[in-house]
Each structure stands twice: as C-alpha cells, then as structure tokens.
Scaffold this active site. Structure first.
Site, PDB file in Angstrom:
ATOM      1  N   CYS A   1       1.561  35.941  51.556  1.00  0.00           N
ATOM      2  CA  CYS A   1       1.486  35.251  50.641  1.00  0.00           C
ATOM      3  C   CYS A   1       0.568  34.012  51.134  1.00  0.00           C
ATOM      4  O   CYS A   1       1.197  34.229  52.234  1.00  0.00           O
ATOM      5  CB  CYS A   1       3.023  34.554  51.044  1.00  0.00           C
ATOM      6  SG  CYS A   1       2.969  32.371  50.316  1.00  0.00           S
TER       7      CYS A   1
ATOM      8  N   ASP B   1       6.772  37.892  50.176  1.00  0.00           N
ATOM      9  CA  ASP B   1       6.628  36.680  49.836  1.00  0.00           C
ATOM     10  C   ASP B   1       7.288  35.599  49.066  1.00  0.00           C
ATOM     11  O   ASP B   1       8.306  35.724  49.271  1.00  0.00           O
ATOM     12  CB  ASP B   1       5.356  36.712  48.444  1.00  0.00           C
ATOM     13  CG  ASP B   1       5.019  35.956  48.180  1.00  0.00           C
ATOM     14  OD1 ASP B   1       4.213  34.804  47.893  1.00  0.00           O
ATOM     15  OD2 ASP B   1       5.084  36.441  46.436  1.00  0.00           O
TER      16      ASP B   1
ATOM     17  N   TYR C   1       6.503  28.532  46.052  1.00  0.00           N
ATOM     18  CA  TYR C   1       6.497  27.969  47.508  1.00  0.00           C
ATOM     19  C   TYR C   1       5.572  26.884  47.685  1.00  0.00           C
ATOM     20  O   TYR C   1       5.073  25.420  48.340  1.00  0.00           O
ATOM     21  CB  TYR C   1       6.089  28.843  48.739  1.00  0.00           C
ATOM     22  CG  TYR C   1       6.558  29.864  48.994  1.00  0.00           C
ATOM     23  CD1 TYR C   1       8.234  28.830  49.484  1.00  0.00           C
ATOM     24  CD2 TYR C   1       6.518  30.816  50.403  1.00  0.00           C
ATOM     25  CE1 TYR C   1       9.304  30.466  49.877  1.00  0.00           C
ATOM     26  CE2 TYR C   1       7.098  31.353  51.114  1.00  0.00           C
ATOM     27  CZ  TYR C   1       8.909  31.014  50.791  1.00  0.00           C
ATOM     28  OH  TYR C   1       9.853  31.610  51.577  1.00  0.00           O
TER      29      TYR C   1
ATOM     30  N   CYS D   1      -4.282  33.142  45.926  1.00  0.00           N
ATOM     31  CA  CYS D   1      -2.768  33.406  46.107  1.00  0.00           C
ATOM     32  C   CYS D   1      -2.404  34.695  45.792  1.00  0.00           C
ATOM     33  O   CYS D   1      -2.892  35.441  44.290  1.00  0.00           O
ATOM     34  CB  CYS D   1      -1.477  32.422  44.877  1.00  0.00           C
ATOM     35  SG  CYS D   1      -0.308  32.374  44.242  1.00  0.00           S
TER      36      CYS D   1
HETATM   37  N1  DGL Z   1       2.184  34.130  46.680  1.00  0.00           N
HETATM   38  C1  DGL Z   1       1.940  32.583  46.906  1.00  0.00           C
HETATM   39  C2  DGL Z   1       0.609  33.043  47.561  1.00  0.00           C
HETATM   40  O1  DGL Z   1       0.038  33.814  47.895  1.00  0.00           O
HETATM   41  C3  DGL Z   1       2.332  31.598  46.762  1.00  0.00           C
HETATM   42  C4  DGL Z   1       3.505  31.289  45.367  1.00  0.00           C
HETATM   43  C5  DGL Z   1       4.153  29.935  45.318  1.00  0.00           C
HETATM   44  O2  DGL Z   1       5.041  30.643  45.587  1.00  0.00           O
HETATM   45  O3  DGL Z   1       3.839  29.283  45.180  1.00  0.00           O
HETATM   46  O4  DGL Z   1       0.097  31.710  47.800  1.00  0.00           O
END
Ligand code: DGL
Length: 261
Positions: free
Chosen positions: A78, A15, A47, A188
């Site tokens: 993620c 992640d 991300y 998320c």
């Molecule tokens: N935990 C991630 C997701 O499920 C990403 C969160 C991020 O880094 O913005 O989207």
C-alpha cells in the site's frame, strides 16, 4: 534486523483492502515457493483520505498481528500506508519491512515527452515524502499529479469497467494526456486492476507503470540476503485475514480472479 529469519515462515502482506492483491500476484510469481499471509483492512478502507495517525495505528496493529502469526517479513502493499507509516514500523519492529512508493524514478527514466503523471491517493500525494521523491528524481521532467478519489472504492466493489467507472477514470486521466504525459504511474496498489480500462482510454502508446514487480524483486533480495528463502519445492499456500466481513472479502477476491482458498 534480518538475521535469524525463519525460512519456512510466511511472508506477511497488508493493504487497506484488495489493492495489495496486485502486489501479491507479483510476489507469487517471483517467489512461488513462499507461503503468504494477506491481511486486508477492509473495515477501515479506504486509507487515502484518512489522517496519518490513524493509518499509522492501523499499520502497527496489523503488523503486530502478522508478526504474532509468524511472519518473517512484511510487505506493506500500500503506497498510502508506506508513506504514512513505514518509518514508524521499522522503528517499532525488528523484522524487515518492504514498502512501496509511487514509481516516480522509473517513470522519469521512461519518459520521452518530459511529462509524467502520477495517479495516487490524496494522502500519498500530500506528504513531504512524496515531495522528496519528486525532488530527488524529477531531473527536469515535469511530474503532474492526480489525487484519484473514488478509484479505490470502484476496485473494492469489483467495478473495473462500467460506463460510470470509465467516466470517472477519464476525468482524472484526460488532463494528464493533455499535458503530454507519456507515462502514468499507478501509484496505488488498487490501480493495476483498472489497467485494462485505462488502456482502453489512453491507447497503446502511454506506459502504465506498476511497481508491484519491483517490490516482489526487492522482497526476494531481502530474503535471499538473509538466507531466509523458503526451501520448499511445491507452491506455498496463501492464508487470508481481514478486519471486515470474511464473506465479502472472499467475494471480492473471487471477482478479482483469486481462487477461493
Ligand atoms: N492501496 C492503497 C495504496 O496503494 C490504499 C488505497 C486506499 O485505501 O485509499 O495507496
């Protein structure tokens, strides 16, 4: 290609940061005899506001590292990285990948009001892949979305319930409740850590949907079909890697209830 997986090898999981720990928890419950190798890309987190090319490059580099360390399967824990990169990873590497996307389908099935809310990152909601999910599964249910800026940073900082955190959550969730959403998708992997705070805000009648357990079941199915479940009888260890500070990552894990191994 799933043939020839080495059963005693670890499951790789990654992640942008600590969000994938919510998925790791589900994997450890579903597959207690497996070994896990968790990679947190803390030097590049979050991300959610990054461009697709960057997320894809990071996902590829991390996957290569997990494969070099012997991973038999990789869980992309993620939603953002799955949406941006999983097709690319599957084309690039031969081992199986299990990814995750916001649970639009189960949310639509669970809704009685005909309105569901999806809480996710900007990047997850922006692409064609999310629109395709809605087109495939909405079936007359209205899907309301919220790009939740700041939520990931709060979880990374271990701030899960402060007054400032509650005000931030309220700002995003209130419009969904006013729109009569009776299911909120935690789209998320960081967001399940905010579930107790969200529960305090929305009360007992709104369903908070976390797809971590479904991902764990899918990983178990893929390994079972490949005859690659770990035959060990004791609990498997979890090893940790990150692209940022090991010390900080260890602290973060501790704050979220993960033993300091
Ligand atoms: N935990 C991630 C997701 O499920 C990403 C969160 C991020 O880094 O913005 O989207």
């Amino acid at each position: 290609m799933t043939a020839g997986l080495h059963a005693a090898a670890p499951i790789g999981i990654f992640d942008s940061g600590v969000g994938g720990l919510s998925v790791l928890r589900a994997l450890q419950a579903q597959l207690p005899h497996e070994r896990f190798l968790y990679y947190a890309d803390t030097a590049h987190c979050p991300y959610g506001e990054r461009d697709v090319a960057t997320i894809r490059a990071r996902a590829e580099a991390i996957s290569a590292e997990l494969i070099a360390a012997g991973a038999k399967l990789i869980v992309v824990a993620c939603n953002t990285a799955t949406i941006a990169a999983i097709a690319h990873l599957r084309a690039r590497f031969e081992l199986p990948f299990v990814g995750m996307e916001p649970g639009v389908k189960p949310a639509v099935m669970a809704s009685r009001s005909g309105h569901v809310g999806v809480l996710a990152t900007t990047r997850s909601l922006a692409g064609e892949r999310f629109q395709a999910l809605v087109d495939a599964h909405a079936r007359g249910v209205t899907v309301h979305t919220r790009a939740c800026s700041g939520w990931v940073e709060r979880v990374e900082a271990g701030d899960l319930h402060s007054p400032a955190c509650m005000a931030m959550l309220r700002g995003d969730v209130q419009p969904l409740i006013e729109a009569r959403c009776d299911v909120l998708v935690l789209g998320c992997t960081h967001f399940p850590f905010l579930a107790p705070a969200l529960r305090d805000l929305v009360g007992p009648d709104i369903h908070l949907l976390d797809t971590g357990p479904a991902v764990a079941r899918q990983a178990a199915r893929v390994l079972g079909d490949a005859a690659a479940l770990n035959p060990a009888s004791g609990p498997g260890p979890t090893l940790w890697r990150c692209s940022g500070s090991d010390h900080d990552f260890q602290q973060q894990r501790r704050l979220l209830g993960f033993a300091a191994t």
